[in-house]
Design a protein around this motif. Structure first.
Motif, PDB file in Angstrom:
ATOM      1  N   GLU A  54      53.990 -67.242 -40.248  1.00 34.44           N
ATOM      2  CA  GLU A  54      54.399 -67.368 -41.581  1.00 34.44           C
ATOM      3  C   GLU A  54      54.956 -66.521 -42.026  1.00 34.44           C
ATOM      4  O   GLU A  54      55.609 -67.252 -42.569  1.00 34.44           O
ATOM      5  CB  GLU A  54      52.514 -67.186 -42.433  1.00 34.44           C
ATOM      6  N   ASN A  55      55.330 -65.446 -42.274  1.00 40.73           N
ATOM      7  CA  ASN A  55      55.916 -64.291 -43.167  1.00 40.73           C
ATOM      8  C   ASN A  55      58.286 -65.121 -42.758  1.00 40.73           C
ATOM      9  O   ASN A  55      58.487 -64.716 -42.951  1.00 40.73           O
ATOM     10  CB  ASN A  55      56.177 -62.920 -42.439  1.00 40.73           C
ATOM     11  N   ILE A  56      57.786 -64.922 -40.643  1.00 36.17           N
ATOM     12  CA  ILE A  56      59.022 -65.898 -40.451  1.00 36.17           C
ATOM     13  C   ILE A  56      59.803 -67.163 -40.832  1.00 36.17           C
ATOM     14  O   ILE A  56      61.027 -66.899 -41.242  1.00 36.17           O
ATOM     15  CB  ILE A  56      58.739 -65.337 -39.257  1.00 36.17           C
ATOM     16  N   GLU A  57      59.132 -67.934 -41.376  1.00 30.48           N
ATOM     17  CA  GLU A  57      59.166 -68.566 -41.152  1.00 30.48           C
ATOM     18  C   GLU A  57      59.775 -69.295 -43.071  1.00 30.48           C
ATOM     19  O   GLU A  57      60.510 -69.352 -43.361  1.00 30.48           O
ATOM     20  CB  GLU A  57      57.927 -69.778 -40.967  1.00 30.48           C
ATOM     21  N   ARG A  58      59.064 -67.892 -43.899  1.00 32.06           N
ATOM     22  CA  ARG A  58      58.757 -67.710 -45.112  1.00 32.06           C
ATOM     23  C   ARG A  58      60.813 -66.785 -45.440  1.00 32.06           C
ATOM     24  O   ARG A  58      60.907 -67.013 -46.321  1.00 32.06           O
ATOM     25  CB  ARG A  58      57.695 -67.282 -46.155  1.00 32.06           C
ATOM     26  N   MET A  59      60.850 -66.354 -44.626  1.00 35.81           N
ATOM     27  CA  MET A  59      62.195 -65.475 -44.371  1.00 35.81           C
ATOM     28  C   MET A  59      62.719 -66.431 -44.384  1.00 35.81           C
ATOM     29  O   MET A  59      64.403 -66.209 -44.673  1.00 35.81           O
ATOM     30  CB  MET A  59      62.167 -64.318 -43.917  1.00 35.81           C
ATOM     31  N   ARG A  60      62.775 -67.033 -43.530  1.00 40.68           N
ATOM     32  CA  ARG A  60      63.837 -68.766 -42.689  1.00 40.68           C
ATOM     33  C   ARG A  60      64.605 -69.485 -43.758  1.00 40.68           C
ATOM     34  O   ARG A  60      65.203 -69.319 -44.515  1.00 40.68           O
ATOM     35  CB  ARG A  60      63.894 -68.835 -41.465  1.00 40.68           C
ATOM     36  N   GLU A  61      62.875 -70.003 -44.954  1.00 38.01           N
ATOM     37  CA  GLU A  61      63.780 -70.705 -45.608  1.00 38.01           C
ATOM     38  C   GLU A  61      64.272 -69.874 -46.580  1.00 38.01           C
ATOM     39  O   GLU A  61      65.212 -70.129 -47.949  1.00 38.01           O
ATOM     40  CB  GLU A  61      62.236 -71.030 -46.265  1.00 38.01           C
TER      41      GLU A  61
END
Length: 137
Positions: A4-11
């Protein structure tokens, strides 16, 4: 949670105003690792004719923030130390890679390297972050 954090960072990387101004791009992100890059432009030079140190710090700090926050969001910087080893010039493609080397509940520590397109080491840094509870923001 780190997925979830990785996706948040990508966004987040798509809408960071500083990144848009400097042309920084997120190249890679995984648990405790990130790689960001940009191309040195003439408006980034200092009075000596080489890349301004503050912009090198911004690139390294960007990799640092994304690597730490890939593991725990939110994490904020508490200390950052950088050594400038070689100059960068217009046209250089710089990449900053960060690896978290300690991910504790109270502190996190990471190492960052900045290299040019030929693998020449431009800067080496370390940083310490503090994982927060969301309510602390």
């Amino acid at each position: 949670m780190s997925r979830e954090n990785i996706e948040r960072m990508r966004e987040a990387s798509c809408s960071e105003p500083a990144w848009q101004t400097l042309g920084i791009e997120l190249r890679e992100i995984s648990d405790g690792f990130s790689k960001v890059s940009f191309k040195v432009r003439p408006e980034f030079l200092n009075f000596v004719g080489t890349l301004h140190g503050g912009i090198i710090v911004t690139l390294a700090d960007s990799a640092f923030g994304y690597a730490l926050n890939s593991l725990h969001f939110p994490t904020i910087a508490s200390q950052f130390n950088i050594h400038f080893l070689n100059p960068a010039v217009v046209g250089d493609e710089l990449a900053a890679e960060c690896r978290v080397i300690k991910a504790g509940k109270r502190t996190m520590m990471a190492e960052i390297s900045v290299q040019n397109q030929d693998g020449k080491l431009i800067a080496k840094a370390t940083g310490t972050g503090i994982p927060l509870d969301r309510e602390q923001l």
